[in-house]
Enzyme design. Structure first.
Site, mmCIF file in Angstrom:
data_model
loop_
_atom_site.group_PDB
_atom_site.id
_atom_site.type_symbol
_atom_site.label_atom_id
_atom_site.label_comp_id
_atom_site.label_asym_id
_atom_site.label_seq_id
_atom_site.Cartn_x
_atom_site.Cartn_y
_atom_site.Cartn_z
ATOM 1 N N SER A 26 0.802 0.671 15.416
ATOM 2 C CA SER A 26 1.084 -0.005 13.922
ATOM 3 C C SER A 26 2.806 -0.476 14.236
ATOM 4 O O SER A 26 3.248 -1.242 15.084
ATOM 5 C CB SER A 26 0.981 0.611 12.848
ATOM 6 O OG SER A 26 1.080 0.062 11.492
ATOM 7 N N ASP B 58 -8.984 -4.454 10.553
ATOM 8 C CA ASP B 58 -7.506 -4.185 10.240
ATOM 9 C C ASP B 58 -7.164 -4.913 9.014
ATOM 10 O O ASP B 58 -7.011 -6.163 9.249
ATOM 11 C CB ASP B 58 -6.625 -4.244 11.264
ATOM 12 C CG ASP B 58 -5.453 -3.551 11.212
ATOM 13 O OD1 ASP B 58 -4.779 -3.442 9.880
ATOM 14 O OD2 ASP B 58 -4.564 -3.344 12.119
ATOM 15 N N HIS C 107 -7.185 -0.203 11.016
ATOM 16 C CA HIS C 107 -5.886 -0.164 11.311
ATOM 17 C C HIS C 107 -5.601 1.301 11.906
ATOM 18 O O HIS C 107 -4.744 1.467 12.823
ATOM 19 C CB HIS C 107 -5.168 -0.361 10.068
ATOM 20 C CG HIS C 107 -3.524 -0.192 10.453
ATOM 21 N ND1 HIS C 107 -2.837 -1.225 11.105
ATOM 22 C CD2 HIS C 107 -2.702 0.621 9.986
ATOM 23 C CE1 HIS C 107 -1.699 -1.004 11.368
ATOM 24 N NE2 HIS C 107 -1.347 0.157 10.447
#
Ligand code: 9J3
Ligand code: ZN
Length: 293
Positions: A162, A208, A240
């Site tokens: 991320s 995601d 995600h």
């Protein structure tokens, strides 16, 4: 004359066969020319396995003992008979700790890398900061850590989840000497990465909603130079947070990418080229084959 040449050739061959430097630590004939290969020839099963051939130890690094990042855990092969290893530092994402990417530590280290999963200075640090912290952690690892003698400082890579994946792109952009980068469901406000010269495997997730591939991983991948060794893996049925748990597809392709570009280990190219086909765990795969040309 012919006989002399024959004898010279025979002597040269004998020298080559007996030279200590051309035999791998496991006793197998060294791959002509690649001193960086570590571990046995890979198979589909070995790249998907929970553990590779190396026994792994770990040592924790206190945040109080370092600067520029938040400490972490170093996972390393215990063997000292295979020379030094390439290394990779891995950053977690926004609000997260090293525990969120810890599964990659022993998974990759057991295949023959020194792996440093880090905490960031604060859990709210943004991608540019995470990029600098990845580089600080690499410098600590190679210059000051207790395992510095086990690491080849010229063969380093970066990974992250991320905002840590966004930081992975930032780190590669600012340090072109890095050999490999693998951003995992990366998040960044900067959508364009034409400055990167490090071979990069971008891994996104089809489901995601925090860093949607259409506005993150896909433009990140497409903006990398066309001439670069690069690939885009979109995980199928993933979110995600898929990179926060043990995942065979992430492990298999990350490992192959790190081996191919940190170790120059072309034995792993079979898992990257021809391009993997979509299936149960791969929604889409893009890339540049052959690699390294
Ligand atoms: O590190 C991440 O999970 C980034 C995604 C995120 O929460 O961005 C919103 C600011
Ligand atoms: Zn940019």
């Amino acid at each position: 004359m012919t006989r002399h040449i024959g004898a010279a050739v025979a002597a040269a061959c004998l020298t080559l066969l007996l030279a200590p430097g051309v035999q791998a630590a496991d006793g197998s004939p060294a791959a002509a020319g690649n001193p960086y290969e570590r571990g046995p020839a890979p198979t589909e099963a070995s790249v998907e396995a929970l553990r590779g051939s190396y026994a792994v130890a770990e040592t924790s690094v206190s945040s109080l003992a370092v600067s520029g990042f938040g400490g972490g855990t170093i996972y390393y092969p215990t063997s000292t008979s295979d020379g030094t290893f390439g290394a990779v530092v891995i950053s977690p994402g926004f609000t997260a700790y090293q525990s969120s990417i810890a599964w990659l530590g022993p998974r990759l280290a057991s295949q023959g890398f020194v792996v440093f999963t880090i905490d960031t200075l604060t859990t709210l640090d943004q991608p540019d900061s995470r990029g600098r912290q990845l580089l600080s952690a690499l410098d600590y690892l190679t210059q000051r850590s207790s395992v510095r003698g086990r690491v080849d400082a010229n063969r380093l890579g970066v990974m992250g989840h991320s905002m840590g994946g966004g930081g992975t792109l930032e780190a590669a952009k600012s340090r072109p000497s890095l050999k490999a980068a693998v951003p995992l469901t990366a998040w960044n406000t900067d959508k364009t990465w034409p400055e990167i010269t490090t071979p990069t495997l971008v891994i996104g997730a089809d489901g995601d909603t925090i860093a949607p591939v259409a506005t993150h991983s896909e433009p990140f991948y497409e903006s990398l130079p066309a001439s670069l060794d690069k690939a885009y893996l979109e995980l199928n049925g993933a979110t995600h947070f898929t990179p926060n748990s043990s995942n065979t597809t992430i492990a298999k392709y990350s490992l192959s990418w790190l081996k191919r570009f940190i170790d120059d280990d072309t034995r792993y190219e079979q898992f990257l080229c021809p391009l993997p086909r979509p299936g149960l765990t791969i929604d889409e795969y893009r890339g540049t084959c052959p690699l390294g040309s």
